[in-house]
Enzyme design. Structure first.
Site, PDB file in Angstrom:
ATOM      1  N   HIS A  74       0.823  -1.221   0.000  1.00 54.70           N
ATOM      2  CA  HIS A  74       0.000   0.000   0.000  1.00 54.70           C
ATOM      3  C   HIS A  74       0.859   1.273   0.000  1.00 54.70           C
ATOM      4  O   HIS A  74       0.489   2.284   0.605  1.00 54.70           O
ATOM      5  CB  HIS A  74      -0.954   0.040   1.202  1.00 54.70           C
ATOM      6  CG  HIS A  74      -1.961  -1.065   1.205  1.00 54.70           C
ATOM      7  ND1 HIS A  74      -3.218  -0.938   0.669  1.00 54.70           N
ATOM      8  CD2 HIS A  74      -1.894  -2.334   1.672  1.00 54.70           C
ATOM      9  CE1 HIS A  74      -3.888  -2.075   0.825  1.00 54.70           C
ATOM     10  NE2 HIS A  74      -3.099  -2.940   1.422  1.00 54.70           N
ATOM     11  N   ASN A 147     -10.259  -2.902   2.314  1.00 61.87           N
ATOM     12  CA  ASN A 147      -9.945  -2.888   0.882  1.00 61.87           C
ATOM     13  C   ASN A 147     -11.225  -2.685   0.093  1.00 61.87           C
ATOM     14  O   ASN A 147     -12.319  -2.746   0.649  1.00 61.87           O
ATOM     15  CB  ASN A 147      -9.325  -4.224   0.457  1.00 61.87           C
ATOM     16  CG  ASN A 147      -7.846  -4.337   0.814  1.00 61.87           C
ATOM     17  OD1 ASN A 147      -7.182  -3.352   1.099  1.00 61.87           O
ATOM     18  ND2 ASN A 147      -7.339  -5.545   0.781  1.00 61.87           N
ATOM     19  N   HIS A 338      -4.036   0.881  11.927  1.00 59.53           N
ATOM     20  CA  HIS A 338      -3.853  -0.412  12.601  1.00 59.53           C
ATOM     21  C   HIS A 338      -5.224  -1.009  12.920  1.00 59.53           C
ATOM     22  O   HIS A 338      -5.997  -0.386  13.676  1.00 59.53           O
ATOM     23  CB  HIS A 338      -3.075  -0.168  13.900  1.00 59.53           C
ATOM     24  CG  HIS A 338      -2.772  -1.418  14.671  1.00 59.53           C
ATOM     25  ND1 HIS A 338      -2.973  -2.690  14.178  1.00 59.53           N
ATOM     26  CD2 HIS A 338      -2.257  -1.594  15.915  1.00 59.53           C
ATOM     27  CE1 HIS A 338      -2.614  -3.572  15.072  1.00 59.53           C
ATOM     28  NE2 HIS A 338      -2.180  -2.939  16.137  1.00 59.53           N
TER      29      HIS A 338
HETATM   30 FE1  HDD Z   1      -2.736  -4.881   5.459  1.00 61.53          FE
HETATM   31  C1  HDD Z   1      -1.198  -1.890   5.170  1.00 61.53           C
HETATM   32  C2  HDD Z   1      -5.661  -3.517   4.282  1.00 61.53           C
HETATM   33  C3  HDD Z   1      -4.153  -8.018   5.303  1.00 61.53           C
HETATM   34  C4  HDD Z   1      -0.058  -6.159   6.983  1.00 61.53           C
HETATM   35  N1  HDD Z   1      -3.300  -3.058   4.839  1.00 61.53           N
HETATM   36  C5  HDD Z   1      -2.527  -1.951   4.793  1.00 61.53           C
HETATM   37  C6  HDD Z   1      -3.283  -0.850   4.293  1.00 61.53           C
HETATM   38  C7  HDD Z   1      -4.534  -1.307   4.035  1.00 61.53           C
HETATM   39  C8  HDD Z   1      -4.549  -2.699   4.394  1.00 61.53           C
HETATM   40  C9  HDD Z   1      -5.694  -0.513   3.493  1.00 61.53           C
HETATM   41  C10 HDD Z   1      -2.741   0.554   4.059  1.00 61.53           C
HETATM   42  C11 HDD Z   1      -3.101   1.470   5.196  1.00 61.53           C
HETATM   43  C12 HDD Z   1      -2.632   2.867   4.868  1.00 61.53           C
HETATM   44  O1  HDD Z   1      -3.232   3.490   3.973  1.00 61.53           O
HETATM   45  O2  HDD Z   1      -1.682   3.305   5.493  1.00 61.53           O
HETATM   46  N2  HDD Z   1      -4.523  -5.619   4.845  1.00 61.53           N
HETATM   47  C13 HDD Z   1      -5.611  -4.888   4.492  1.00 61.53           C
HETATM   48  C14 HDD Z   1      -6.755  -5.760   4.366  1.00 61.53           C
HETATM   49  C15 HDD Z   1      -6.330  -7.024   4.624  1.00 61.53           C
HETATM   50  C16 HDD Z   1      -4.927  -6.937   4.942  1.00 61.53           C
HETATM   51  C17 HDD Z   1      -8.154  -5.324   4.014  1.00 61.53           C
HETATM   52  C18 HDD Z   1      -7.121  -8.299   4.640  1.00 61.53           C
HETATM   53  C19 HDD Z   1      -8.118  -8.483   5.431  1.00 61.53           C
HETATM   54  N3  HDD Z   1      -2.190  -6.741   5.999  1.00 61.53           N
HETATM   55  C20 HDD Z   1      -2.922  -7.899   5.883  1.00 61.53           C
HETATM   56  C21 HDD Z   1      -2.226  -9.001   6.507  1.00 61.53           C
HETATM   57  C22 HDD Z   1      -1.052  -8.475   7.019  1.00 61.53           C
HETATM   58  C23 HDD Z   1      -1.057  -7.068   6.676  1.00 61.53           C
HETATM   59  C24 HDD Z   1      -2.721 -10.421   6.587  1.00 61.53           C
HETATM   60  C25 HDD Z   1       0.031  -9.142   7.791  1.00 61.53           C
HETATM   61  C26 HDD Z   1      -0.155 -10.184   8.582  1.00 61.53           C
HETATM   62  N4  HDD Z   1      -0.905  -4.159   5.916  1.00 61.53           N
HETATM   63  C27 HDD Z   1       0.021  -4.863   6.592  1.00 61.53           C
HETATM   64  C28 HDD Z   1       1.234  -4.026   6.969  1.00 61.53           C
HETATM   65  C29 HDD Z   1       0.862  -2.638   6.361  1.00 61.53           C
HETATM   66  C30 HDD Z   1      -0.500  -2.896   5.749  1.00 61.53           C
HETATM   67  C31 HDD Z   1       2.531  -4.635   6.535  1.00 61.53           C
HETATM   68  C32 HDD Z   1       1.876  -1.996   5.443  1.00 61.53           C
HETATM   69  C33 HDD Z   1       1.877  -0.528   5.757  1.00 61.53           C
HETATM   70  C34 HDD Z   1       1.126  -0.419   6.975  1.00 61.53           C
HETATM   71  O3  HDD Z   1       0.683  -1.661   7.380  1.00 61.53           O
HETATM   72  O4  HDD Z   1       0.901   0.600   7.609  1.00 61.53           O
HETATM   73  O5  HDD Z   1       1.334  -3.967   8.337  1.00 61.53           O
END
Ligand code: HDD
Length: 678
Positions: A74, A147, A338
């Site tokens: 993202h 999402n 978060h």
């Molecule tokens: Fe995630 C970012 C949505 C599964 C780990 N995620 C992130 C963002 C969105 C989502 C919208 C961007 C937020 C922003 O604009 O700063 N993610 C989802 C959705 C998921 C999902 C809807 C399924 C239900 N994500 C998911 C899993 C993991 C992560 C299974 C790890 C176990 N996601 C992350 C992260 C991020 C992230 C690595 C990267 C940047 C951040 O968090 O801030 O922690």
């Protein structure tokens, strides 16, 4: 007493941190006025720069450290401020304060994003879109991190690094950028078949939205609502765009990435700047505890949706995005979401994907934002007070006074102190959990195909064709034949016709062995059933010198219906009409392209200038191929005649319709004309 939270609370809080440098004397960061900013301090005019030049050192050092790591997923995103207003009290289901009293307004910050691409990548990638909302409530920040697709690729958080490694550009050559059309991604899909449902969505039109303003949002994971009596409901969250759900076509998406890689952010920015505030209604699907096992899928499995026809979406409020950010880095880049940021009345479930997420987000912010104090960044601060014994760390801003930073204590009267549930203390839902420690997946998570088939069954014919085209494109870009074959074999489990058509396009011979049996349909999944409105749609008006003066009244009538008019001509500046009236050209044919617009209006006769003659034809042909509404009047119809387009679906001319404006507006609201011969 603390001031009550209202829709403007976050804006007021941010105001303390805003700085306007205009009309001010330049200083160093120490506040020292600067007398010269163009020349470093040198030993003689042609001599070396001196180490004592503190101004040079400070300016350069700060610049050298301007970048922070982009989000691991993202990375490319854009955000806006707004407010959420509650329609009806949800007290029966949740005690969350911002969901109690109808009319309550809560400030929000929303960041939309693509998932795979890096920060500078094109926004029209075939990809899921992030839809993350921070509600600044009186009880603390609540983040709904969703999402635009209601399901996910995997069922357990532990697989997320594998998924993302497979999706991202391949490590040996860092190709391709912001695209899933490569071998490692599809190898992952074929060998992790829990992704079957999500991949159907990713190959559908949902993955190439027309606008952030025209996408649904989904919390994806199953959460809990808990009311004041401690009763719990399973809940899924939905955002429904008031403008409906609409997409572009794939050829257009690819061209847009070149013509305007900022297409989505610009669309959002301009809509807000012009007062066309994007609106999304918040909906919830709720399931009672006792009905947890009533469904033919596991309600804790993030690769499954709850069909709206079985579990209705209750609309409970509306979010309006009404303020662009002042500074993209300070706000959009530094915001930290978060899914674990909850308030009393909202809780987690054992959804194993959600459980994984609950670890990952804080962890990733620590490296991305450089330490544990990112909650103090203006955009991340709650609008309610916060007090605890956490101290120090890089960039700490709060000056905690007093000698006590531990609990229990007597020196500060044992404060700050936890408070009871009645006083707003968060208590976790006391779910009884009993099991062996195992690394395993529940049997109830093992059906990977029924809902993928339901999604396919629910598509209109054009939507189905787009999915076939998308699979054919993506797999066609894979180099390994075995990868293509494995995927075709996999989608045989979704639908035989789909698999056969993709196989045919890829030149693969298959034997139809696994015949899917699910005949379920969920009409809510098809975009063809979505709201259709002309509002904010952009019309390119092709116009040349000597246009008919009456055109101005027609353009006013189109604007009055909520559309946005932009003129395209062979030169910028004033264009003179036959009767002397003037129109300002907003674009030339070299700066505008049909992919940037929703509709085209040919408003000058062919042949008025050689450029117009050539470029207008190209413009119209491309819009036609992308199924867009096309209109012509004041002899503009000559061009449509020449191109043989008159009488085709979605082609409006003065001769064919009684009310030209009405017909054109109707066609614009229709969005696209899929039944057109192209
Ligand atoms: Fe995630 C970012 C949505 C599964 C780990 N995620 C992130 C963002 C969105 C989502 C919208 C961007 C937020 C922003 O604009 O700063 N993610 C989802 C959705 C998921 C999902 C809807 C399924 C239900 N994500 C998911 C899993 C993991 C992560 C299974 C790890 C176990 N996601 C992350 C992260 C991020 C992230 C690595 C990267 C940047 C951040 O968090 O801030 O922690």
């Amino acid at each position: 007493m603390d001031k009550k939270v209202n829709a403007n609370s976050k804006n007021e809080q941010l105001e303390q941190f805003r700085a306007n440098d205009k009309d001010k004397a330049m200083t160093t960061n120490q506040g020292l006025k600067v007398s010269e900013d163009e020349f470093s301090l040198k030993n003689g005019e042609r001599g070396p720069t001196l180490l004592e030049d503190f101004h040079f050192r400070e300016k350069m050092t700060h610049f050298d450290h301007e970048r922070i790591p982009e989000r691991v997923v993202h990375a490319r995103g854009y955000a806006a401020h707004g407010e959420f207003e509650l329609y009806e009290s949800m007290h029966t289901y949740t005690k969350a304060k911002f969901l109690q009293t109808p009319g309550t307004k809560t400030p929000v910050f929303v960041r939309f994003s693509t998932v795979i691409g890096s920060r500078g990548s094109g926004e029209l990638a075939r990809d899921a879109r992030g839809f993350a909302t921070k509600f600044y409530t009186e009880e603390g920040n609540y983040d709904l991190v969703g999402n635009n697709i209601p399901v996910f690729f995997i069922q357990d958080g532990i697989k997320f690094p594998d998924l993302v490694h497979a999706m991202k550009p391949e490590p040996h050559n860092e190709i391709p950028q912001a695209a899933t059309a490569h071998d490692t991604f599809w190898d992952f899909i074929a060998n992790n078949q829990e992704s079957a449902h999500m991949i159907m969505w990713a190959m559908s039109d949902r993955a190439i939205p027309r606008s952030f303003r025209m996408m649904e949002g989904f919390g994806v994971n199953t959460f809990r609502f808990v009311n004041a009596e401690g009763k719990s409901h399973f809940v899924k969250f939905h955002w429904k765009p008031v403008l409906g759900v609409h997409s572009v076509v794939w050829d257009e998406a690819q061209k847009l990435n070149g013509k305007n890689p900022d297409f989505h952010r610009q669309d959002l920015y301009e809509a807000i700047a012009s007062g066309n505030y994007p609106e999304f209604e918040l909906g919830v699907q709720m399931i009672e505890e006792k009905d947890e096992f009533k469904f033919d899928f596991d309600i804790l499995d993030a690769t499954k949706l709850w069909p709206e026809e079985e579990v209705p979406v209750k609309i409970i409020g509306k979010m309006t995005l009404n303020r662009n950010v002042d500074n993209v880095f300070a706000e959009t880049e530094q915001v930290a979401f978060h899914p674990g940021n909850v308030v009393p009345g909202i809780d987690f479930t054992n959804d194993p994907l959600l459980q994984g997420r609950l670890f990952s987000y804080t962890d990733t912010q620590l490296i991305r934002l450089g330490g544990p104090n990112f909650h103090e960044l203006p955009i991340n601060r709650p609008v309610c007070p916060f007090h605890n014994n956490q101290r120090d760390g890089y960039g700490r801003q709060t000056i905690n006074v007093g000698q006590v930073s531990y609990h229990n204590n007597s020196l500060a009267g044992n404060t700050p102190s936890p408070v009871s549930e009645e006083e707003g203390g968060y208590t976790h839902y006391q779910e009884k959990v009993d099991g062996h420690k195992v690394r395993a997946r529940s049997e109830s998570f093992k059906d990977h195909f029924s809902q993928a088939t339901m999604f396919w069954n629910s598509m209109s014919d054009p939507e189905k064709q787009h999915i076939i085209n998308a699979f054919s494109f993506e797999l066609g870009k894979c180099k390994e034949k075995t990868v293509r074959e494995q995927v075709v074999e996999m989608i045989m489990n979704v639908d035989v016709d789909l698999a056969c058509q993709v196989a045919k396009n890829l030149g693969i011979t298959i034997q139809a062995t696994n015949i899917p049996t699910n005949s379920k349909v969920s009409p809510a999944l098809s975009q063809s059933n979505s709201a259709k409105k002309p509002d904010t749609r952009k019309i390119a008006v092709l116009v040349s010198e000597g246009f008919a003066g009456e055109l101005i009244a027609t353009l006013d009538a189109l604007k009055a219906k909520g559309t946005m008019i932009e003129t395209v001509s062979d030169h910028l500046g004033a264009i003179k009409g036959a009767d002397g009236s003037l129109l300002e050209a907003n674009h030339t044919f070299s700066t505008a392209d049909s992919v940037l617009f929703d509709a085209v209006y040919v408003a000058s006769p062919q042949g008025t200038t050689p450029t117009y003659q050539k470029e207008a034809a190209y413009f119209v042909k491309e819009a036609y191929a992308h199924f867009k509404p096309i209109a012509a009047s004041f002899y503009g119809g000559q061009l449509l005649d020449e191109l043989g387009l008159k009488g085709q679906a979605g082609v409006i001319t003065e001769e064919t319709e009684n009310s030209f404006v009405e017909s054109f507006i109707y066609a614009i609201a229709e969005h696209r004309f899929w039944n057109r011969a192209v």
